[in-house]
Design an enzyme around this catalytic site. Sequence first.
Site, mmCIF file in Angstrom:
data_model
loop_
_atom_site.group_PDB
_atom_site.id
_atom_site.type_symbol
_atom_site.label_atom_id
_atom_site.label_comp_id
_atom_site.label_asym_id
_atom_site.label_seq_id
_atom_site.Cartn_x
_atom_site.Cartn_y
_atom_site.Cartn_z
ATOM 1 N N HIS A 15 31.131 -21.411 -54.375
ATOM 2 C CA HIS A 15 30.867 -20.708 -55.623
ATOM 3 C C HIS A 15 31.592 -19.362 -55.600
ATOM 4 O O HIS A 15 31.544 -18.658 -54.581
ATOM 5 C CB HIS A 15 29.353 -20.498 -55.787
ATOM 6 C CG HIS A 15 29.012 -19.815 -57.075
ATOM 7 N ND1 HIS A 15 29.032 -20.461 -58.288
ATOM 8 C CD2 HIS A 15 28.684 -18.527 -57.341
ATOM 9 C CE1 HIS A 15 28.722 -19.612 -59.244
ATOM 10 N NE2 HIS A 15 28.502 -18.429 -58.699
ATOM 11 N N LEU B 151 24.096 -31.555 -61.372
ATOM 12 C CA LEU B 151 23.645 -32.836 -60.826
ATOM 13 C C LEU B 151 22.125 -32.951 -60.916
ATOM 14 O O LEU B 151 21.405 -31.956 -60.801
ATOM 15 C CB LEU B 151 24.103 -32.944 -59.369
ATOM 16 C CG LEU B 151 25.633 -32.953 -59.213
ATOM 17 C CD1 LEU B 151 26.039 -32.596 -57.792
ATOM 18 C CD2 LEU B 151 26.201 -34.311 -59.622
HETATM 19 C C1 GRF Z 1 36.664 -22.209 -57.659
HETATM 20 O O1 GRF Z 1 36.691 -20.860 -57.990
HETATM 21 C C2 GRF Z 1 35.330 -22.609 -57.094
HETATM 22 O O2 GRF Z 1 34.718 -21.591 -56.378
HETATM 23 C C3 GRF Z 1 34.537 -22.911 -58.346
HETATM 24 O O3 GRF Z 1 35.439 -23.513 -59.215
HETATM 25 C C4 GRF Z 1 36.763 -23.099 -58.899
HETATM 26 C C5 GRF Z 1 37.522 -24.346 -58.638
HETATM 27 O O4 GRF Z 1 38.884 -24.101 -58.390
HETATM 28 N N1 GRF Z 1 33.371 -23.722 -58.019
HETATM 29 P P1 GRF Z 1 39.774 -25.222 -57.753
HETATM 30 O O5 GRF Z 1 39.651 -26.445 -58.641
HETATM 31 O O6 GRF Z 1 39.306 -25.479 -56.366
HETATM 32 O O7 GRF Z 1 41.176 -24.661 -57.789
#
Ligand code: GRF
Length: 228
Positions: A121, A105
Amino acid sequence: MAGLALPPTAIPDESKMKKIVILISGRGSNMEAILNARLPVEIAAVISNEPDAKGLAIAQARKIPPSVVPHRAFTNREDFDGVLAMEINRYQTDFVVLAGFMRVLTEAFVERYSGRMINIHPSLLPSFPGLHTHRRALEAGVRVHGCTVHFVTPGVDSGPIIAQATVPVLAGDDEDTLAARVLEQEHRIYPQAVRWLCEGRVQLVDGAVVYSNVAAARGTVISPALDD
Ligand code: GRF
């Protein structure tokens, strides 16, 4: 003065249920964990930059308005972010929750939602910002790994940390087994953090995270101090 109508008050009603908008790009399992947690918040919309994100169908099935702002329709980040902000603001949201939203972003967008936008994350930040966190953790030979919920500030995966959960790295782990172990923890701490945010129990003040009435959940590390 009798008979004169009073002007509408501008004082915000703090007792009102907070509204959130969740931004996704794919599977949407963190979004689903937030829905499943049945938090005392209104989930006003789920917005994806990918038209075929699986999470959109989940949102629709749960009667949450799904919406798409397709980044490929824009030639630059500024225009995409501008339209995304317009879409978010349509719902008069209090907070923006990034849940696997795979777009960088612009600073202007991030500043606009300063203190009101969080992200999850899949690593123990500041280790392994960016992509392929589980592969890089295995390559680095770390013995513990995990996930982080943080406020979003300009700079990728670098905002003030709200909550972290750790998992062990086990002999024989591969990217998939490690990712699954971390994801289980993501689904625990993200709904918890959303609740804290919406209840005003975690705030961003002068660039630092301030807690009130936050107790540590087992296996969840919250820095720096609890219960004060
Ligand atoms: C997760 O591991 C999150 O930490 C990262 O991207 C992934 C998304 O998974 N930012 P989901 O779409 O929530 O299943």
